[in-house]
Design an enzyme around this catalytic site. Structure first.
Site, PDB file in Angstrom:
ATOM      1  N   ASP A  28       0.613  -1.306  -0.253  1.00  0.00           N
ATOM      2  CA  ASP A  28      -0.025   0.362  -0.020  1.00  0.00           C
ATOM      3  C   ASP A  28       0.970   1.231  -0.037  1.00  0.00           C
ATOM      4  OD1 ASP A  28      -2.753   1.359  -0.270  1.00  0.00           O
ATOM      5  OD2 ASP A  28      -2.759   1.318   2.296  1.00  0.00           O
ATOM      6  N   GLY A  29       1.094   2.348  -0.758  1.00  0.00           N
ATOM      7  CA  GLY A  29       0.814   3.522  -0.504  1.00  0.00           C
ATOM      8  C   GLY A  29       1.697   4.441  -1.663  1.00  0.00           C
ATOM      9  N   ASN A  30       1.416   3.510  -2.960  1.00  0.00           N
ATOM     10  CA  ASN A  30       1.376   3.660  -4.709  1.00  0.00           C
ATOM     11  C   ASN A  30       0.991   5.526  -4.516  1.00  0.00           C
ATOM     12  OD1 ASN A  30       3.056   1.326  -4.271  1.00  0.00           O
ATOM     13  ND2 ASN A  30       1.198   0.590  -5.832  1.00  0.00           N
ATOM     14  N   ARG A  32       0.519   7.966  -2.686  1.00  0.00           N
ATOM     15  CA  ARG A  32       0.793   8.826  -1.760  1.00  0.00           C
ATOM     16  C   ARG A  32       1.875   8.970  -2.421  1.00  0.00           C
ATOM     17  NH1 ARG A  32      -1.013   6.653   3.406  1.00  0.00           N
ATOM     18  NH2 ARG A  32      -1.370   4.196   2.069  1.00  0.00           N
ATOM     19  N   HIS A  45       1.918   2.897  -8.982  1.00  0.00           N
ATOM     20  CA  HIS A  45       1.834   1.819  -9.764  1.00  0.00           C
ATOM     21  C   HIS A  45       2.110   1.109 -10.113  1.00  0.00           C
ATOM     22  CE1 HIS A  45      -2.082   2.188  -7.707  1.00  0.00           C
ATOM     23  NE2 HIS A  45      -2.448   3.042  -8.038  1.00  0.00           N
ATOM     24  N   ASN A  76     -11.250  -2.630  -4.440  1.00  0.00           N
ATOM     25  CA  ASN A  76     -10.567  -2.099  -5.229  1.00  0.00           C
ATOM     26  C   ASN A  76     -11.769  -1.122  -6.749  1.00  0.00           C
ATOM     27  OD1 ASN A  76      -7.263  -2.693  -4.302  1.00  0.00           O
ATOM     28  ND2 ASN A  76      -8.535  -0.874  -3.765  1.00  0.00           N
ATOM     29  N   ARG A 193       1.939  -4.662   6.167  1.00  0.00           N
ATOM     30  CA  ARG A 193       1.181  -3.626   5.291  1.00  0.00           C
ATOM     31  C   ARG A 193       2.304  -2.135   5.690  1.00  0.00           C
ATOM     32  NH1 ARG A 193      -4.694  -2.641   4.743  1.00  0.00           N
ATOM     33  NH2 ARG A 193      -4.838  -0.458   3.266  1.00  0.00           N
ATOM     34  N   ARG A 199      -4.861  -1.641   9.380  1.00  0.00           N
ATOM     35  CA  ARG A 199      -6.276  -2.502   8.537  1.00  0.00           C
ATOM     36  C   ARG A 199      -5.934  -3.904   8.109  1.00  0.00           C
ATOM     37  NH1 ARG A 199      -7.850   2.766   6.384  1.00  0.00           N
ATOM     38  NH2 ARG A 199      -7.385   2.851   4.795  1.00  0.00           N
ATOM     39  N   ILE A 200      -6.357  -4.705   7.940  1.00  0.00           N
ATOM     40  CA  ILE A 200      -6.188  -6.158   6.819  1.00  0.00           C
ATOM     41  C   ILE A 200      -6.881  -5.964   5.608  1.00  0.00           C
ATOM     42  CG2 ILE A 200      -7.084  -8.905   7.293  1.00  0.00           C
ATOM     43  CD1 ILE A 200      -5.395  -8.263   9.039  1.00  0.00           C
ATOM     44  N   SER A 201      -8.110  -5.127   6.221  1.00  0.00           N
ATOM     45  CA  SER A 201      -8.414  -4.599   4.023  1.00  0.00           C
ATOM     46  C   SER A 201      -8.942  -5.534   3.577  1.00  0.00           C
ATOM     47  CB  SER A 201      -7.709  -3.954   3.440  1.00  0.00           C
ATOM     48  OG  SER A 201      -7.779  -1.966   4.324  1.00  0.00           O
TER      49      SER A 201
HETATM   50  C1  IPE Z   1      -5.380  -2.165   0.166  1.00  0.00           C
HETATM   51  O1  IPE Z   1      -5.121  -1.241  -0.557  1.00  0.00           O
HETATM   52  C2  IPE Z   1      -5.202  -3.456  -1.522  1.00  0.00           C
HETATM   53  C3  IPE Z   1      -4.312  -3.552  -2.418  1.00  0.00           C
HETATM   54  C4  IPE Z   1      -2.894  -3.063  -0.835  1.00  0.00           C
HETATM   55  C5  IPE Z   1      -3.691  -3.974  -3.162  1.00  0.00           C
HETATM   56  P1  IPE Z   1      -6.741  -0.421  -0.423  1.00  0.00           P
HETATM   57  O2  IPE Z   1      -5.213   0.922  -0.849  1.00  0.00           O
HETATM   58  O3  IPE Z   1      -6.967  -0.303  -1.580  1.00  0.00           O
HETATM   59  O4  IPE Z   1      -6.854  -0.156   1.335  1.00  0.00           O
HETATM   60  P2  IPE Z   1      -8.275   0.912   1.631  1.00  0.00           P
HETATM   61  O5  IPE Z   1      -9.394   1.043   0.997  1.00  0.00           O
HETATM   62  O6  IPE Z   1      -7.348   2.011   2.329  1.00  0.00           O
HETATM   63  O7  IPE Z   1      -8.137  -0.164   2.939  1.00  0.00           O
HETATM   64  C1  IPE Z   2      -1.634   0.234  -2.948  1.00  0.00           C
HETATM   65  O1  IPE Z   2      -1.238   1.669  -3.653  1.00  0.00           O
HETATM   66  C2  IPE Z   2      -1.781  -0.495  -4.703  1.00  0.00           C
HETATM   67  C3  IPE Z   2      -3.414  -1.078  -4.822  1.00  0.00           C
HETATM   68  C4  IPE Z   2      -4.741  -0.572  -3.905  1.00  0.00           C
HETATM   69  C5  IPE Z   2      -3.848  -1.063  -5.845  1.00  0.00           C
HETATM   70  P1  IPE Z   2      -2.810   2.473  -3.202  1.00  0.00           P
HETATM   71  O2  IPE Z   2      -3.297   2.998  -4.577  1.00  0.00           O
HETATM   72  O3  IPE Z   2      -3.967   2.058  -2.120  1.00  0.00           O
HETATM   73  O4  IPE Z   2      -2.089   3.876  -2.874  1.00  0.00           O
HETATM   74  P2  IPE Z   2      -2.401   4.508  -1.675  1.00  0.00           P
HETATM   75  O5  IPE Z   2      -3.132   4.002  -0.494  1.00  0.00           O
HETATM   76  O6  IPE Z   2      -3.138   5.782  -2.348  1.00  0.00           O
HETATM   77  O7  IPE Z   2      -1.188   6.212  -1.433  1.00  0.00           O
HETATM   78 MG    MG Z   3      -4.076   2.442  -0.440  1.00  0.00          MG
END
Ligand code: IPE
Ligand code: IPE
Ligand code: MG
Length: 260
Positions: A28-30, A32, A45, A76, A193, A199-201
């Site tokens: 997570d965090g791509n 941002r 991504h 997603n 994470r 969270r576990i999402s």
């Molecule tokens: C969880 O990340 C799913 C993946 C990393 C693929 P999200 O960014 O979608 O999760 P939430 O919405 O913040 O819980």
């Molecule tokens: C995780 O990064 C990748 C996917 C959910 C596909 P995000 O796209 O959720 O990045 P943030 O959380 O918005 O920074």
């Molecule tokens: Mg995210």
């Protein structure tokens, strides 16, 4: 049946090895990461794929056997259509580019999740990659795509009920576990994470029952071998009691080693 191959954390005390055998990651965090650089979210991504490549290498070098990564959750699809289609294209292109290299490195590749919503070209390249690498045993890479932990449990239960319509007294944990999408792997030892959320999402709900959880603010594109070492170091400091007392655990380790 999977119940016989790997110990269930709730029915037995699983084997505890000093290197986590199975690591599960929410990457997570791509978005941002990219926004901080005034780049479009999707650039994050793309960088995320590079981070994954480095983490796969890092896991193999450290003796990890299974890596399971969350690439796209069943929720997603709620994202803007252009981001969803970019992610699908990125998945397709990355597979086309990397499959041969995964295979050369003895990596078995699998995808878990509901592929019915993916386009035919993506599904066929996934299936080809899975069959090409099916005999590899050195390392198991699983990508969770259109995956949801609740979907996995419901799917497993539905399959069991369809197979045993006559059953009146319910099912055992082993029977259900054998139908889950990760029945081929031990339960994750370590969950990571990135990106700061705690969270576990809807990731591996069933399988994470006794997994050690590690959360880091590092954004996924910045997660490198040093960050992986940090996560493993944190794991080494955990006491995996599986319901027992600390004293019982210490006595068991003295008597028969950490797996007792
Ligand atoms: C969880 O990340 C799913 C993946 C990393 C693929 P999200 O960014 O979608 O999760 P939430 O919405 O913040 O819980
Ligand atoms: C995780 O990064 C990748 C996917 C959910 C596909 P995000 O796209 O959720 O990045 P943030 O959380 O918005 O920074
Ligand atoms: Mg995210």
């Amino acid at each position: 049946m999977a119940g016989g191959r790997f110990k269930s954390s709730t029915r037995d005390i699983p084997e505890v090895t000093s290197v986590p055998r199975h690591i599960a990651v929410i990457m997570d965090g791509n978005g941002r990461w990219a926004r901080k650089r005034l780049m479009p979210r999707v650039a994050g991504h793309s960088r995320g794929v590079e981070a994954l490549r480095a983490v796969i290498r890092g896991c193999i070098e450290r003796g990890v056997e299974y890596l399971t990564v969350f690439a796209f959750s069943s929720e997603n699809w709620r994202r803007p259509a252009d981001e969803v289609s970019f992610l699908m294209q990125l998945f397709l292109k990355s597979l086309q580019k990397e499959v041969a290299r995964l295979h050369e490195n003895g990596i078995r590749f699998r995808v878990i999740g509901d592929l019915s919503r993916f386009d035919a070209q993506l599904v066929s390249i996934i299936r080809e990659a899975e069959s090409l690498t099916a005999a590899n045993t050195r390392f198991h890479l699983t990508v969770a795509a259109n995956y949801g932990g609740r979907w996995d449990i419901l799917n497993a239960m539905s399959r069991l009920m369809a197979r045993h319509p006559e059953r009146r007294d319910g099912f055992s944990e082993d029977e259900l576990a054998a139908e889950m999408s990760m029945s081929y792997a031990p339960e994750p030892d370590l969950f990571i994470r990135t990106g700061g959320e705690k969270r576990i999402s809807n990731f591996l709900l069933w399988q994470l029952a006794y997994t050690e959880l590690y959360f880091t603010d590092t954004l996924w594109p910045d997660f490198d071998a040093a960050a992986l070492d940090e996560a493993i170091r944190s794991y080494h400091g955990r006491e995996r009691r599986f319901g027992r007392t600390s004293e019982q655990l210490k006595a068991a380790v003295e008597a028969e080693g950490p797996n007792a």
